[in-house]
Design a protein around this motif. Structure first.
Motif, PDB file in Angstrom:
ATOM      1  N   ALA A  26     -40.322  31.195  11.382  1.00 22.75           N
ATOM      2  CA  ALA A  26     -41.129  32.269  11.971  1.00 22.75           C
ATOM      3  C   ALA A  26     -42.076  32.866  10.935  1.00 22.75           C
ATOM      4  O   ALA A  26     -43.263  33.099  11.218  1.00 22.75           O
ATOM      5  N   GLU A  27     -41.574  33.112   9.759  1.00 22.37           N
ATOM      6  CA  GLU A  27     -42.421  33.693   8.714  1.00 22.37           C
ATOM      7  C   GLU A  27     -43.463  32.696   8.217  1.00 22.37           C
ATOM      8  O   GLU A  27     -44.591  33.067   7.876  1.00 22.37           O
ATOM      9  N   LYS A  28     -43.088  31.423   8.222  1.00 22.61           N
ATOM     10  CA  LYS A  28     -44.024  30.373   7.810  1.00 22.61           C
ATOM     11  C   LYS A  28     -45.159  30.217   8.829  1.00 22.61           C
ATOM     12  O   LYS A  28     -46.338  30.197   8.471  1.00 22.61           O
ATOM     13  N   TYR A  29     -44.806  30.109  10.102  1.00 25.33           N
ATOM     14  CA  TYR A  29     -45.812  29.835  11.132  1.00 25.33           C
ATOM     15  C   TYR A  29     -46.689  31.038  11.454  1.00 25.33           C
ATOM     16  O   TYR A  29     -47.738  30.881  12.091  1.00 25.33           O
ATOM     17  N   THR A  30     -46.284  32.232  11.048  1.00 30.68           N
ATOM     18  CA  THR A  30     -47.127  33.412  11.255  1.00 30.68           C
ATOM     19  C   THR A  30     -47.837  33.843   9.973  1.00 30.68           C
ATOM     20  O   THR A  30     -48.464  34.901   9.940  1.00 30.68           O
ATOM     21  N   ASP A  31     -47.734  33.018   8.928  1.00 32.27           N
ATOM     22  CA  ASP A  31     -48.377  33.337   7.639  1.00 32.27           C
ATOM     23  C   ASP A  31     -47.977  34.711   7.119  1.00 32.27           C
ATOM     24  O   ASP A  31     -48.813  35.460   6.602  1.00 32.27           O
ATOM     25  N   GLY A  32     -46.719  35.051   7.311  1.00 32.36           N
ATOM     26  CA  GLY A  32     -46.222  36.319   6.785  1.00 32.36           C
ATOM     27  C   GLY A  32     -46.548  37.522   7.651  1.00 32.36           C
ATOM     28  O   GLY A  32     -46.219  38.657   7.280  1.00 32.36           O
ATOM     29  N   ARG A  33     -47.178  37.326   8.802  1.00 33.03           N
ATOM     30  CA  ARG A  33     -47.478  38.460   9.683  1.00 33.03           C
ATOM     31  C   ARG A  33     -46.228  38.963  10.398  1.00 33.03           C
ATOM     32  O   ARG A  33     -46.231  40.030  11.005  1.00 33.03           O
ATOM     33  N   VAL A  34     -45.160  38.177  10.335  1.00 34.63           N
ATOM     34  CA  VAL A  34     -43.861  38.566  10.911  1.00 34.63           C
ATOM     35  C   VAL A  34     -42.796  38.468   9.829  1.00 34.63           C
ATOM     36  O   VAL A  34     -42.778  37.511   9.052  1.00 34.63           O
TER      37      VAL A  34
END
Length: 357
Positions: free
Chosen positions: A80-88
């Motif tokens: 999740a953190e990878k695919y949102t580029d840290g936005r989550v």
């Protein structure tokens, strides 16, 4: 601008006053210019806008971090953190750190936590059809379970929770349940008479042990070890991995490999929170959940078998039911399945049985 003055005392004084005013004005302009340049420099450093704080997703569950559910939830966090580029940012709380299995469903409905991964049995209060997972000897192996999950009957069941403010995102396996107790080996149905088992809440489980002549008590998962240790209950049922990671071998010495029921998990999210996410964020989290689910399926079987070896190495006395012994249990349990057919639904039971083919 030109100033004309007479060379007398008054004129000189006026000249000095005007000169001072001009100097102060120029200093003010210089300060304003410097301030403006400083702001532009800060903007350049910050890339023109302040970076938004990440969206926090709280994921609560009741098992240990090294359980299939614990490891799969950590995989979801990573993806999740990878695919949102840290936005989550996903905050995972294992081992009932935030909520126990009595409170977590209410907590996710209230929005106090965003995602939970309860046992499927916990959903019976919303839809009693979810009790299918507790029906004894319904599935013959893991592949039959996964096949059932893809059936239209199960997909319809998964979509039945919208009126409760939650959404079911995925199913994660743990494995088949086995019997453990601290008194003697359980080989035949007659051996169960008089024993008291810890169970999850659910009418099917109560009926299952009643058919075996045993009693049952609903005890939270996190309190089960203590209940077994103190003799509040004599026995319990669970998967190899949960028996292992919860260290039941320390207080229970007899293990009967029966594969009589399932313990699987449903990944539930607060609907208002989920629908309120930006579309691209939600798509990224759906991708992360799909991959974490694939990981959970691969992981569960491997960890379950490793835990089985761990339990044998820990000194548990193991009884593996042969086909004839298992058939005796199946026969005794047939009335339980018939009793709950009208509650769970013939279509669901038929789809489960069809998955065994």
């Amino acid at each position: 601008m030109m100033f004309y003055f007479k060379k007398d005392h008054k004129s000189l004084t006026l000249f000095m006053v005007i000169t001072l005013i001009m100097a102060l004005a120029l200093a003010g302009c210089s300060s304003s210019s410097n301030s403006s340049n400083s702001g532009n420099a800060a903007t350049a450093v910050d890339g023109g806008e302040k970076k938004a704080d990440p969206i926090i997703v709280k994921f609560s569950h009741v098992t240990t971090i090294d359980s299939p559910k614990g490891l799969a939830s950590e995989k979801f966090k990573e993806l999740a953190e990878k695919y949102t580029d840290g936005r989550v940012t996903v905050e995972v709380y294992p081992s009932s750190q935030l909520y126990g299995d009595k409170e977590e469903l209410e907590a996710v409905q209230a929005g106090n936590v965003h995602i939970i991964a309860p046992s499927i049995t916990k959903l019976v209060g919303m839809n009693p059809q979810f009790q299918y997972v507790d029906l004894p000897f319904l599935f013959k192996d893991n592949d039959a379970v996964y096949k059932f999950w893809e059936s239209d009957a199960n997909k319809k069941l998964m979509n039945s929770l919208d009126n409760y403010g939650v959404r079911l995102l995925a199913m994660w396996p743990n494995g088949f349940k086995q019997f453990v107790n601290g008194k003697y080996p359980l080989v035949t149905p007659a051996d169960f008479k008089g024993l008291k088992f810890r169970v999850q809440a659910g009418s099917v489980l109560e009926a299952q042990f009643k058919a075996l002549g045993a009693g049952s008590a609903t005890i939270p998962f996190g309190e089960t070890y203590t209940a077994l240790q103190q003799g509040t209950v004599d026995a319990t049922e669970n998967t190899f991995n949960n028996i292992d990671t919860q260290k039941y071998a320390e207080v229970q010495k007899h293990l009967t490999v029966s594969n009589h029921g399932r313990l699987d998990y449903c990944i539930i999210v607060n609907t208002k929170f989920w629908d309120g996410l930006p579309g691209d964020i939600r798509e990224a989290l759906e991708k992360a959940m799909a991959e974490a689910t694939d990981y959970a399926v691969e992981l569960a079987e491997d960890l379950d078998q490793k835990s089985f070896e761990n339990l044998k190495n820990a000194g548990m006395e193991v009884v593996e039911l042969n086909e004839a012994q298992r058939a005796e249990f199946v026969k005794i349990m047939e009335p339980v399945v018939a009793e709950f057919e009208s509650v769970i639904g013939k279509d669901i039971i038929d789809a489960a049985r069809a998955a065994n083919q």
